[in-house]
Design an enzyme around this catalytic site. Structure first.
Site, short mmCIF file in Angstrom:
data_model
loop_
_atom_site.label_atom_id
_atom_site.label_comp_id
_atom_site.label_asym_id
_atom_site.label_seq_id
_atom_site.Cartn_x
_atom_site.Cartn_y
_atom_site.Cartn_z
N ARG A 40 0.77 -1.21 0.09
CA ARG A 40 -0.14 0.08 0.14
C ARG A 40 0.87 1.17 -0.11
NH1 ARG A 40 -2.46 3.54 4.01
NH2 ARG A 40 -4.43 4.32 3.32
N SER A 109 -12.62 -3.45 -0.40
CA SER A 109 -13.10 -2.73 0.84
C SER A 109 -14.56 -2.89 0.95
CB SER A 109 -12.13 -1.54 1.19
OG SER A 109 -11.00 -1.80 1.27
N LYS A 138 -4.69 4.98 8.85
CA LYS A 138 -5.45 5.97 7.58
C LYS A 138 -5.96 7.06 7.98
CE LYS A 138 -6.55 1.77 5.20
NZ LYS A 138 -7.82 1.02 4.29
#
Length: 213
Positions: A40, A109, A138
């Protein structure tokens, strides 16, 4: 598609800019028993992302562990990754499947029961419930945490693997698996650990022990 073990997904920490540290933690997670890796990168340029992806693939192949690319289908295609993990606003599932082919892994997701009921989620190989608990990893617009109740509701209507992410650590992993998740996805529980390999091993043992009960 070969059977995939979703027990413990390490999602790489893009706040680690030093490559030596980044890859040291990645390999430590694999030595500790991570069963799938998700690369990521939200802030770096495409060339840097590509270079990290190439190296990640080399390391993952050494441990026979699948590598997924977060969001970036172009990077996944460029390095022939094992699949992608996409969000609700990323490239549509049908397009990703057409470009990647039937043999690749595609995860999606979901942040609520309604999203889990949609055709995209039902067609995906697995869903990532995000976030299960509150998290600081996040920093962009996150939905409200679903919690254990939300996980149980989604488990009732979703028959494929469920991986939970968000605020997961060794003290809440057992509860997550006991209530229907097939695995966990973690960032800081491994990347910020004093001993990433030991932290991974501990999480893996909890998942496996709970999953067999």
């Amino acid at each position: 598609m070969p059977k995939v073990d979703y027990a413990l997904m390490y999602v790489t920490d893009d706040s680690i800019k030093d490559d030596n540290s980044f890859f040291h933690i990645l390999e430590a997670s694999l030595k500790g028993g991570a069963t799938i890796i998700q690369l990521r990168e939200k802030t770096c340029d495409t060339q840097t992302f590509y270079q990290r992806a190439v190296r990640c693939k080399e390391i993952c192949e050494k441990y026979y562990v699948p590598l997924l690319i977060n969001d970036r289908l172009d990077i996944a295609l460029a390095i022939d990754a094992d699949g992608v993990h996409i969000g609700q606003t990323d490239i549509p599932y049908a397009v990703a499947r057409r470009l990647l082919g039937k043999s690749k892994i595609i995860g999606l997701s979901v942040s609520n029961k309604e999203q889990a009921e949609q055709p995209n989620a039902q067609a995906a190989d697995y869903i990532g419930i995000s976030p299960i608990f509150s998290t600081n990893t996040k920093t962009t617009d996150l939905a409200q945490p679903l919690g254990i109740l939300g996980l149980k509701e989604i488990r009732q209507i979703y028959k494929k693997p469920i991986v939970c992410i968000g605020g997961i650590h060794k003290d809440n992993t057992q509860e997550i698996i006991a209530n229907g998740a097939d695995g966990i996805a973690v960032v800081s529980a491994i990347s910020n650990a004093e001993d990433p390999e030991a932290a991974t091993k501990e999480l893996k043992e909890i998942v496996c022990k709970t999953g067999t009960n």
